[in-house]
Design an enzyme around this catalytic site. Structure first.
Site, PDB file in Angstrom:
ATOM      1  N   LYS A 187       3.532   0.647   2.954  1.00 47.67           N
ATOM      2  CA  LYS A 187       3.124  -0.364   3.936  1.00 47.67           C
ATOM      3  C   LYS A 187       3.134  -1.713   3.240  1.00 47.67           C
ATOM      4  CE  LYS A 187      -0.566   2.072   6.148  1.00 47.67           C
ATOM      5  NZ  LYS A 187      -1.952   2.028   6.488  1.00 47.67           N
ATOM      6  N   ARG A 233      -2.418  -2.096  -3.630  1.00 46.29           N
ATOM      7  CA  ARG A 233      -3.578  -1.224  -3.539  1.00 46.29           C
ATOM      8  C   ARG A 233      -3.399  -0.125  -4.576  1.00 46.29           C
ATOM      9  NH1 ARG A 233      -4.505   3.747   0.521  1.00 46.29           N
ATOM     10  NH2 ARG A 233      -6.672   4.134  -0.029  1.00 46.29           N
ATOM     11  N   LEU A 261     -14.613   4.862   9.672  1.00 43.94           N
ATOM     12  CA  LEU A 261     -14.295   6.122  10.346  1.00 43.94           C
ATOM     13  C   LEU A 261     -12.856   6.122  10.836  1.00 43.94           C
ATOM     14  CD1 LEU A 261     -17.575   6.348  12.513  1.00 43.94           C
ATOM     15  CD2 LEU A 261     -17.203   7.196  10.177  1.00 43.94           C
ATOM     16  N   GLY A 319     -10.183   3.060  12.617  1.00 44.64           N
ATOM     17  CA  GLY A 319      -9.653   3.535  13.905  1.00 44.64           C
ATOM     18  C   GLY A 319     -10.691   4.062  14.878  1.00 44.64           C
ATOM     19  N   HIS A 339     -12.322   3.949  -0.332  1.00 45.39           N
ATOM     20  CA  HIS A 339     -12.419   2.969   0.772  1.00 45.39           C
ATOM     21  C   HIS A 339     -13.211   1.726   0.360  1.00 45.39           C
ATOM     22  CE1 HIS A 339     -12.063   6.397   3.987  1.00 45.39           C
ATOM     23  NE2 HIS A 339     -10.871   5.874   3.739  1.00 45.39           N
ATOM     24  N   GLY A 349     -14.222   4.083  14.442  1.00 44.21           N
ATOM     25  CA  GLY A 349     -15.392   3.205  14.525  1.00 44.21           C
ATOM     26  C   GLY A 349     -15.137   1.958  15.350  1.00 44.21           C
ATOM     27  N   GLU A 350     -13.898   1.442  15.303  1.00 43.98           N
ATOM     28  CA  GLU A 350     -13.581   0.210  16.023  1.00 43.98           C
ATOM     29  C   GLU A 350     -13.287   0.455  17.490  1.00 43.98           C
ATOM     30  OE1 GLU A 350     -10.276  -1.631  13.912  1.00 43.98           O
ATOM     31  OE2 GLU A 350     -11.365  -1.368  12.029  1.00 43.98           O
ATOM     32  N   ASN A 351     -12.820   1.679  17.798  1.00 49.61           N
ATOM     33  CA  ASN A 351     -12.302   1.910  19.156  1.00 49.61           C
ATOM     34  C   ASN A 351     -13.089   2.875  20.023  1.00 49.61           C
ATOM     35  OD1 ASN A 351      -9.803   0.316  19.112  1.00 49.61           O
ATOM     36  ND2 ASN A 351      -9.304   1.677  17.398  1.00 49.61           N
ATOM     37  N   GLU A 365      -8.172  -4.400   5.154  1.00 50.65           N
ATOM     38  CA  GLU A 365      -8.015  -4.222   3.704  1.00 50.65           C
ATOM     39  C   GLU A 365      -6.910  -5.103   3.139  1.00 50.65           C
ATOM     40  OE1 GLU A 365      -8.736   0.288   2.770  1.00 50.65           O
ATOM     41  OE2 GLU A 365      -8.178   0.029   4.855  1.00 50.65           O
ATOM     42  N   ASN A 373       0.880  -1.164   0.000  1.00 56.06           N
ATOM     43  CA  ASN A 373       0.000   0.000   0.000  1.00 56.06           C
ATOM     44  C   ASN A 373       0.923   1.221   0.000  1.00 56.06           C
ATOM     45  OD1 ASN A 373      -1.793   2.033   0.528  1.00 56.06           O
ATOM     46  ND2 ASN A 373      -2.778   1.018   2.258  1.00 56.06           N
ATOM     47  N   MET A 431      -8.856  11.938  16.767  1.00 58.09           N
ATOM     48  CA  MET A 431     -10.109  11.819  17.524  1.00 58.09           C
ATOM     49  C   MET A 431      -9.879  11.433  18.975  1.00 58.09           C
ATOM     50  SD  MET A 431     -13.262  12.281  17.466  1.00 58.09           S
ATOM     51  CE  MET A 431     -13.890  12.423  15.807  1.00 58.09           C
ATOM     52  N   ARG A 432      -8.885  10.575  19.202  1.00 57.49           N
ATOM     53  CA  ARG A 432      -8.639  10.156  20.591  1.00 57.49           C
ATOM     54  C   ARG A 432      -8.215  11.359  21.435  1.00 57.49           C
ATOM     55  NH1 ARG A 432      -4.981   5.051  20.903  1.00 57.49           N
ATOM     56  NH2 ARG A 432      -4.398   6.142  19.026  1.00 57.49           N
ATOM     57  N   ARG A 448     -10.292  17.041   6.565  1.00 57.61           N
ATOM     58  CA  ARG A 448     -11.088  17.400   5.381  1.00 57.61           C
ATOM     59  C   ARG A 448     -12.492  17.821   5.792  1.00 57.61           C
ATOM     60  NH1 ARG A 448     -10.051  11.818   2.747  1.00 57.61           N
ATOM     61  NH2 ARG A 448      -7.802  11.814   2.855  1.00 57.61           N
TER      62      ARG A 448
HETATM   63  P1  ADP Z   1      -6.209   6.015   8.735  1.00 52.60           P
HETATM   64  O1  ADP Z   1      -7.273   6.658   7.925  1.00 52.60           O
HETATM   65  O2  ADP Z   1      -4.973   6.839   8.858  1.00 52.60           O
HETATM   66  O3  ADP Z   1      -5.947   4.557   8.400  1.00 52.60           O
HETATM   67  P2  ADP Z   1      -7.200   4.907  11.222  1.00 52.60           P
HETATM   68  O4  ADP Z   1      -8.277   4.030  10.691  1.00 52.60           O
HETATM   69  O5  ADP Z   1      -6.001   4.280  11.811  1.00 52.60           O
HETATM   70  O6  ADP Z   1      -6.812   6.030  10.196  1.00 52.60           O
HETATM   71  O7  ADP Z   1      -7.885   5.835  12.351  1.00 52.60           O
HETATM   72  C1  ADP Z   1      -7.183   6.852  12.967  1.00 52.60           C
HETATM   73  C2  ADP Z   1      -8.135   7.586  13.902  1.00 52.60           C
HETATM   74  O8  ADP Z   1      -8.659   6.654  14.866  1.00 52.60           O
HETATM   75  C3  ADP Z   1      -7.456   8.703  14.675  1.00 52.60           C
HETATM   76  O9  ADP Z   1      -8.268   9.852  14.671  1.00 52.60           O
HETATM   77  C4  ADP Z   1      -7.368   8.119  16.079  1.00 52.60           C
HETATM   78  O10 ADP Z   1      -7.394   9.097  17.076  1.00 52.60           O
HETATM   79  C5  ADP Z   1      -8.644   7.296  16.119  1.00 52.60           C
HETATM   80  N1  ADP Z   1      -8.635   6.375  17.255  1.00 52.60           N
HETATM   81  C6  ADP Z   1      -7.835   5.320  17.461  1.00 52.60           C
HETATM   82  N2  ADP Z   1      -8.098   4.760  18.671  1.00 52.60           N
HETATM   83  C7  ADP Z   1      -9.083   5.500  19.224  1.00 52.60           C
HETATM   84  C8  ADP Z   1      -9.810   5.464  20.455  1.00 52.60           C
HETATM   85  N3  ADP Z   1      -9.544   4.552  21.366  1.00 52.60           N
HETATM   86  N4  ADP Z   1     -10.756   6.402  20.672  1.00 52.60           N
HETATM   87  C9  ADP Z   1     -11.015   7.339  19.755  1.00 52.60           C
HETATM   88  N5  ADP Z   1     -10.385   7.436  18.578  1.00 52.60           N
HETATM   89  C10 ADP Z   1      -9.439   6.534  18.321  1.00 52.60           C
END
Ligand code: ADP
Length: 416
Positions: free
Chosen positions: A14, A99, A218, A341, A189, A343-345, A396, A7, A293-294, A250
């Protein structure tokens, strides 16, 4: 079959090595053997390599370009000390998957790379001037290092969305502009949305024809996709990845007049305005703090920062708007699936997004929602939710590898 997938970004590369074949695909037993990331190509590059079950290797060294990076990766992969099971030399890599961000209208599924395909990817450079050239550099470098006997396959971000109907993918501008310049919604995506839908079907034992869901990827870049009878029928990103949801940097959907107005007021060029919309907007632009976001959620927790909260509110509101629109477009919806990132966390973002959607029959189970972190694949809606809600971590790279196997073995249908 050992497949290496790449990628390539403009200054990054990557990779993953995945052991897979049709038997492993069908039994979901593919094995990720090693992975890595090289950032900041062209200056002091940062290298991270990882083999399952072993400590991560981190280094900094100057790597000029994608070719130098690929050379370095393969030196590491095949070195005696590295010890990747089953890999001793270049001959143990049997196929390569790449990719490719933009396949335009030409590429509707993954395909084996030959000169004609390379020309097709080059023809799409106009549509993705930052991404396709980087993808091509990876392809050229791999050709040089592995030679013509190792098959290479291109997997396109746009391909999954090629099923969108004309009434959805066209913009309401003079039709001639579509004819002449191919200005239309392409969506991105696609590999991720496709994987999430595939996992949803496996988890719920649903067949493709009955799969009517909304997938939410997300991450730093974010997009929503409406999947009806297994096909993408609408997605939030458009001609470029700028359209749609509010993202890290964006702006997503915006009245195009803002561009002309801002250029006029600031005396800036169109390029400068687009740089603002792509790099300084989104949750970063609103919060004035960060695109992460974190960090934003921590800021709200610790300091109740008003603009950080506003940015998060806007992020979630925009997703809600798309959920509503897609339910209306599909006239049905079995599930909403959160991924990538954020959506999963982030239970908080999922909670905030699904808040006050009970009119549509969407109800989260707060306990399950909190449990779904760190790569867990699970349902998070309450028993009585009319529309189910799931967290499904995306993968992916696995799609790149599996598509590579299918294409190399000439298996006509995509694996999902
Ligand atoms: P990319 O588009 O670079 O592949 P990712 O899918 O890795 O991005 O997502 C990155 C985003 O996920 C960042 O904004 C990061 O802060 C957020 N993120 C990761 N872990 C958490 C969490 N525990 N809570 C909130 N946001 C998170």
């Amino acid at each position: 079959m050992n497949v290496i997938v790449f990628n390539c970004g403009s200054s990054s590369m990557k990779f993953q090595i995945i052991e897979t074949d049709m038997e492993k695909i069908e039994s979901d037993k593919d094995v990720m053997l090693a992975k890595g990331l090289i950032e900041r190509l062209g200056s002091q590059s940062l290298v991270t390599f990882q083999i399952e079950g072993k400590p991560t290797v981190k280094e900094a060294l100057p790597l000029r370009d994608h070719r130098a990076a690929l050379n370095y990766i393969m030196k590491w992969v095949t070195s005696d000390e590295t010890e990747i099971p089953g890999i001793n030399g270049l001959e143990d890599i049997h196929a390569i998957g790449h990719r490719v961000v933009h396949g335009g209208e030409k590429f509707k599924s993954s395909c084996r790379i030959d000169n004609e395909v390379i020309q097709g990817i080059e023809d799409c450079i106009d549509l993705a001037p930052l991404h396709n050239p980087a993808n091509l550099k990876g392809i050229y470098a791999a050709r040089e290092i592995f030679g013509p006997s190792v098959p290479q396959v291109a997997v396109f971000d746009t391909a999954f969305h090629s099923t969108m109907p004309e009434s959805v993918y066209l913009y309401a501008i003079p039709y001639q502009l579509y004819r002449r310049f191919k200005i239309r919604k392409y969506g991105f995506h696609g590999t991720s949305h496709r994987y999430i839908a595939y996992r949803y079907r496996v988890l719920t034992n649903t067949n493709r024809e009955n799969c009517n869901i909304i997938t939410l990827h997300l991450g730093n870049g974010s997009s929503a996709c409406a999947i009806k009878a297994g096909n993408s029928i609408a997605t939030s990103m458009g001609f470029t990845p700028l359209e749609g949801l509010v993202m890290g940097t964006r702006c997503g959907d915006i009245d195009p007049t803002v561009i002309e107005y801002l250029a006029h007021k600031e005396g800036s060029s169109v390029d400068e305005v687009f740089s603002i919309l792509n790099k300084r907007s989104g949750v970063l632009g609103i919060s004035g703090l960060t695109n992460d976001m974190r960090d934003l959620l921590e800021e709200i927790e610790e300091h109740q920062d008003r603009r950080a909260k506003l940015a998060v509110d806007m992020f979630c509101e925009r997703i809600k708007k798309y959920i509503g629109a897609y339910i209306a477009s599909m006239n049905c919806c079995d599930a909403i699936c959160f991924s990538a990132g954020i959506g999963e966390n982030s239970a908080k973002i999922r909670e905030r997004t699904c808040e006050n959607l009970d009119f549509l029959g969407i109800k989260l189970d707060p306990k399950l929602n909190k449990q779904a972190v760190g790569g867990k694949e699970m349902r998070i809606s309450s028993e009585d939710s009319k529309i189910a809600v799931y967290v499904i971590p995306t993968n992916e790279e696995l799609v790149f590898a599996r598509d590579t196997v299918r294409v190399v073995l000439n298996i006509p249908k995509p694996w999902h």
